[in-house]
Write a protein that holds these residues in place. Structure first.
Motif, PDB file in Angstrom:
ATOM      1  N   ASP A 191      51.849-101.103 117.443  1.00  0.00           N
ATOM      2  CA  ASP A 191      52.172-100.359 116.227  1.00  0.00           C
ATOM      3  C   ASP A 191      50.985 -99.508 115.777  1.00  0.00           C
ATOM      4  O   ASP A 191      51.165 -98.469 115.149  1.00  0.00           O
ATOM      5  N   VAL A 192      49.772 -99.981 116.074  1.00  0.00           N
ATOM      6  CA  VAL A 192      48.561 -99.218 115.773  1.00  0.00           C
ATOM      7  C   VAL A 192      48.078 -98.583 117.069  1.00  0.00           C
ATOM      8  O   VAL A 192      47.770 -99.284 118.032  1.00  0.00           O
ATOM      9  N   CYS A 193      48.043 -97.278 117.115  1.00  0.00           N
ATOM     10  CA  CYS A 193      47.660 -96.541 118.325  1.00  0.00           C
ATOM     11  C   CYS A 193      46.290 -95.911 118.134  1.00  0.00           C
ATOM     12  O   CYS A 193      45.826 -95.720 117.011  1.00  0.00           O
ATOM     13  N   SER A 194      45.651 -95.564 119.235  1.00  0.00           N
ATOM     14  CA  SER A 194      44.346 -94.920 119.135  1.00  0.00           C
ATOM     15  C   SER A 194      44.100 -94.022 120.333  1.00  0.00           C
ATOM     16  O   SER A 194      44.667 -94.205 121.406  1.00  0.00           O
ATOM     17  N   LEU A 195      43.236 -93.030 120.102  1.00  0.00           N
ATOM     18  CA  LEU A 195      42.779 -92.106 121.132  1.00  0.00           C
ATOM     19  C   LEU A 195      41.261 -92.048 121.033  1.00  0.00           C
ATOM     20  O   LEU A 195      40.698 -92.128 119.935  1.00  0.00           O
ATOM     21  N   ALA A 196      40.578 -91.903 122.168  1.00  0.00           N
ATOM     22  CA  ALA A 196      39.120 -91.875 122.148  1.00  0.00           C
ATOM     23  C   ALA A 196      38.591 -90.966 123.240  1.00  0.00           C
ATOM     24  O   ALA A 196      39.199 -90.833 124.300  1.00  0.00           O
ATOM     25  N   VAL A 197      37.460 -90.344 122.967  1.00  0.00           N
ATOM     26  CA  VAL A 197      36.713 -89.582 123.969  1.00  0.00           C
ATOM     27  C   VAL A 197      35.366 -90.262 124.157  1.00  0.00           C
ATOM     28  O   VAL A 197      34.670 -90.575 123.178  1.00  0.00           O
ATOM     29  N   LEU A 198      35.022 -90.520 125.421  1.00  0.00           N
ATOM     30  CA  LEU A 198      33.734 -91.116 125.754  1.00  0.00           C
ATOM     31  C   LEU A 198      32.962 -90.156 126.647  1.00  0.00           C
ATOM     32  O   LEU A 198      33.551 -89.399 127.417  1.00  0.00           O
ATOM     33  N   ARG A 199      31.652 -90.193 126.520  1.00  0.00           N
ATOM     34  CA  ARG A 199      30.780 -89.410 127.395  1.00  0.00           C
ATOM     35  C   ARG A 199      29.764 -90.350 128.015  1.00  0.00           C
ATOM     36  O   ARG A 199      29.015 -91.019 127.322  1.00  0.00           O
ATOM     37  N   LYS A 200      29.794 -90.447 129.337  1.00  0.00           N
ATOM     38  CA  LYS A 200      28.947 -91.391 130.070  1.00  0.00           C
ATOM     39  C   LYS A 200      29.130 -92.821 129.558  1.00  0.00           C
ATOM     40  O   LYS A 200      28.184 -93.591 129.472  1.00  0.00           O
ATOM     41  N   GLY A 201      30.361 -93.148 129.220  1.00  0.00           N
ATOM     42  CA  GLY A 201      30.691 -94.495 128.782  1.00  0.00           C
ATOM     43  C   GLY A 201      30.404 -94.780 127.325  1.00  0.00           C
ATOM     44  O   GLY A 201      30.681 -95.884 126.844  1.00  0.00           O
ATOM     45  N   ARG A 202      29.873 -93.816 126.595  1.00  0.00           N
ATOM     46  CA  ARG A 202      29.552 -94.011 125.179  1.00  0.00           C
ATOM     47  C   ARG A 202      30.567 -93.272 124.318  1.00  0.00           C
ATOM     48  O   ARG A 202      30.939 -92.128 124.604  1.00  0.00           O
ATOM     49  N   PRO A 229      41.018-107.330 117.206  1.00  0.00           N
ATOM     50  CA  PRO A 229      41.748-106.120 116.823  1.00  0.00           C
ATOM     51  C   PRO A 229      43.250-106.393 116.756  1.00  0.00           C
ATOM     52  O   PRO A 229      43.796-107.197 117.506  1.00  0.00           O
ATOM     53  N   GLU A 230      43.909-105.719 115.835  1.00  0.00           N
ATOM     54  CA  GLU A 230      45.353-105.866 115.705  1.00  0.00           C
ATOM     55  C   GLU A 230      46.072-105.337 116.943  1.00  0.00           C
ATOM     56  O   GLU A 230      47.176-105.760 117.261  1.00  0.00           O
ATOM     57  N   ALA A 231      45.443-104.415 117.625  1.00  0.00           N
ATOM     58  CA  ALA A 231      45.991-103.838 118.853  1.00  0.00           C
ATOM     59  C   ALA A 231      44.821-103.445 119.744  1.00  0.00           C
ATOM     60  O   ALA A 231      43.692-103.301 119.264  1.00  0.00           O
ATOM     61  N   PRO A 232      45.042-103.288 121.051  1.00  0.00           N
ATOM     62  CA  PRO A 232      43.956-102.837 121.928  1.00  0.00           C
ATOM     63  C   PRO A 232      43.398-101.493 121.455  1.00  0.00           C
ATOM     64  O   PRO A 232      44.135-100.664 120.914  1.00  0.00           O
ATOM     65  N   ARG A 233      42.109-101.278 121.659  1.00  0.00           N
ATOM     66  CA  ARG A 233      41.461-100.047 121.217  1.00  0.00           C
ATOM     67  C   ARG A 233      41.330 -99.060 122.371  1.00  0.00           C
ATOM     68  O   ARG A 233      40.979 -99.439 123.487  1.00  0.00           O
ATOM     69  N   ALA A 234      41.553 -97.797 122.071  1.00  0.00           N
ATOM     70  CA  ALA A 234      41.365 -96.777 123.093  1.00  0.00           C
ATOM     71  C   ALA A 234      39.921 -96.730 123.568  1.00  0.00           C
ATOM     72  O   ALA A 234      39.651 -96.494 124.747  1.00  0.00           O
ATOM     73  N   SER A 235      38.980 -96.975 122.666  1.00  0.00           N
ATOM     74  CA  SER A 235      37.564 -96.957 123.064  1.00  0.00           C
ATOM     75  C   SER A 235      37.273 -98.047 124.089  1.00  0.00           C
ATOM     76  O   SER A 235      36.506 -97.826 125.045  1.00  0.00           O
ATOM     77  N   THR A 236      37.898 -99.215 123.931  1.00  0.00           N
ATOM     78  CA  THR A 236      37.707-100.292 124.903  1.00  0.00           C
ATOM     79  C   THR A 236      38.396 -99.963 126.220  1.00  0.00           C
ATOM     80  O   THR A 236      37.848-100.194 127.297  1.00  0.00           O
ATOM     81  N   VAL A 237      39.606 -99.418 126.149  1.00  0.00           N
ATOM     82  CA  VAL A 237      40.306 -98.960 127.354  1.00  0.00           C
ATOM     83  C   VAL A 237      39.430 -97.955 128.097  1.00  0.00           C
ATOM     84  O   VAL A 237      39.275 -98.016 129.330  1.00  0.00           O
ATOM     85  N   GLY A 238      38.808 -97.045 127.354  1.00  0.00           N
ATOM     86  CA  GLY A 238      37.955 -96.043 127.974  1.00  0.00           C
ATOM     87  C   GLY A 238      36.714 -96.632 128.614  1.00  0.00           C
ATOM     88  O   GLY A 238      36.313 -96.211 129.709  1.00  0.00           O
ATOM     89  N   ARG A 239      36.094 -97.609 127.954  1.00  0.00           N
ATOM     90  CA  ARG A 239      34.891 -98.226 128.525  1.00  0.00           C
ATOM     91  C   ARG A 239      35.205 -98.974 129.813  1.00  0.00           C
ATOM     92  O   ARG A 239      34.447 -98.917 130.784  1.00  0.00           O
ATOM     93  N   LEU A 240      36.328 -99.691 129.830  1.00  0.00           N
ATOM     94  CA  LEU A 240      36.721-100.407 131.042  1.00  0.00           C
ATOM     95  C   LEU A 240      36.999 -99.424 132.175  1.00  0.00           C
ATOM     96  O   LEU A 240      36.602 -99.653 133.326  1.00  0.00           O
ATOM     97  N   ALA A 241      37.677 -98.334 131.854  1.00  0.00           N
ATOM     98  CA  ALA A 241      37.960 -97.321 132.874  1.00  0.00           C
ATOM     99  C   ALA A 241      36.666 -96.692 133.375  1.00  0.00           C
ATOM    100  O   ALA A 241      36.503 -96.457 134.575  1.00  0.00           O
ATOM    101  N   TRP A 242      35.729 -96.420 132.480  1.00  0.00           N
ATOM    102  CA  TRP A 242      34.468 -95.807 132.889  1.00  0.00           C
ATOM    103  C   TRP A 242      33.677 -96.731 133.814  1.00  0.00           C
ATOM    104  O   TRP A 242      33.094 -96.283 134.810  1.00  0.00           O
ATOM    105  N   LEU A 243      33.670 -98.022 133.505  1.00  0.00           N
ATOM    106  CA  LEU A 243      32.975 -98.974 134.372  1.00  0.00           C
ATOM    107  C   LEU A 243      33.595 -98.993 135.765  1.00  0.00           C
ATOM    108  O   LEU A 243      32.891 -99.066 136.777  1.00  0.00           O
TER     109      LEU A 243
END
Length: 246
Positions: A24-35, A202-216
């Motif tokens: 129900d809670v959605c998110s979008l994030a941009v990471l640069r070099k994993g940050r 978190p009430e829902a998974p975070r886009a920032s965490t999804v992004g960090r896992l993908a970057w790794l």
């Protein structure tokens, strides 16, 4: 207003755009070099498809990038809302295909477990609501830089999941996820010394965490998933109402 580069500018390989739309809670994030560079979170109130384009545009403004500059895409593949997950996955697939960029799918249970990375010997049980007395669950070792699944994501009855957890009674067990409080109350007698409820989750998974896992994963040399083949991890089929008899 934040400045956005004109279309046609050079790709920035170290940037990654992540989307998480399975709850129900959605998110979008941009990471640069994993940050993390920018993140936007919103409760879509059943209007995800209408809200997503404007939120995405605002995010790119915040991060000073255009979609053409993004070097890779990541998306939460569920389990969770069937409609929300489908919208997010399809959007990320289109972006990856159109711009010819790597695409990484991240399970929602793994993303929630990743909030507890570095806890040593503890194992993390992530539980999301599915339907009456059924939960989505998975168990992770969080001692390394990426969660390692000890029990793969699946739909379990609460009783079945408790039986599966018998083998982890000798290790500290942390419960997290939206269904964790209910499971904790039911299991306090079964796991009196080893069970603990995450104080914060978190009430829902975070886009920032999804992004960090993908970057790794990208840093480890993984190519990601095919935009054509990547599919939502629905796990359990959606409930289908039977037609009414006349």
């Amino acid at each position: 207003m934040a400045r956005v580069e004109e279309p046609g500018t050079v790709q920035t390989p170290e940037t990654l755009l992540a989307m998480e739309t399975s709850g129900d809670v959605c998110s979008l994030a941009v990471l640069r070099k994993g940050r993390l560079q920018a993140e936007r979170t919103f409760r879509h109130e059943m209007h995800l498809s209408e809200n997503l384009p404007a939120t995405l545009e605002g995010l790119c403004n915040d991060a000073y990038v255009t979609l053409e500059q993004i070097g890779a895409f990541a998306v939460g593949i569920g389990p969770g809302s069937f409609t929300g997950t489908r919208i997010g996955v399809m959007t990320a697939k289109v972006f990856a295909e159109v711009y010819g960029r790597p695409l990484f799918g991240v399970n929602a249970l793994e993303a929630l477990a990743a909030e507890y990375l570095g806890l040593g010997e503890a194992v993390v049980l992530v539980v999301l609501p599915c339907r009456a007395d059924i939960v989505y669950g998975a168990v992770y070792d969080v001692s390394d830089i990426l969660p390692k699944a000890l029990v793969e994501p699946a739909a379990f009855s609460v009783a079945e999941l408790e039986q599966r957890m018998e083998g982890f009674k000798e290790k500290p067990l942390i419960l997290c996820g939206p269904a964790a409080s209910d499971i904790f109350r039911r299991w306090q007698r079964s796991f009196p010394e080893h069970l603990s409820l995450a104080a914060f989750c978190p009430e829902a998974p975070r886009a920032s965490t999804v992004g960090r896992l993908a970057w790794l994963r990208k840093e480890r040399g993984e190519a990601g998933e095919s935009p054509v083949a990547l599919a939502p991890a629905y796990i359990a089929p959606p409930p289908i109402s039977k037609p009414k008899r006349r």
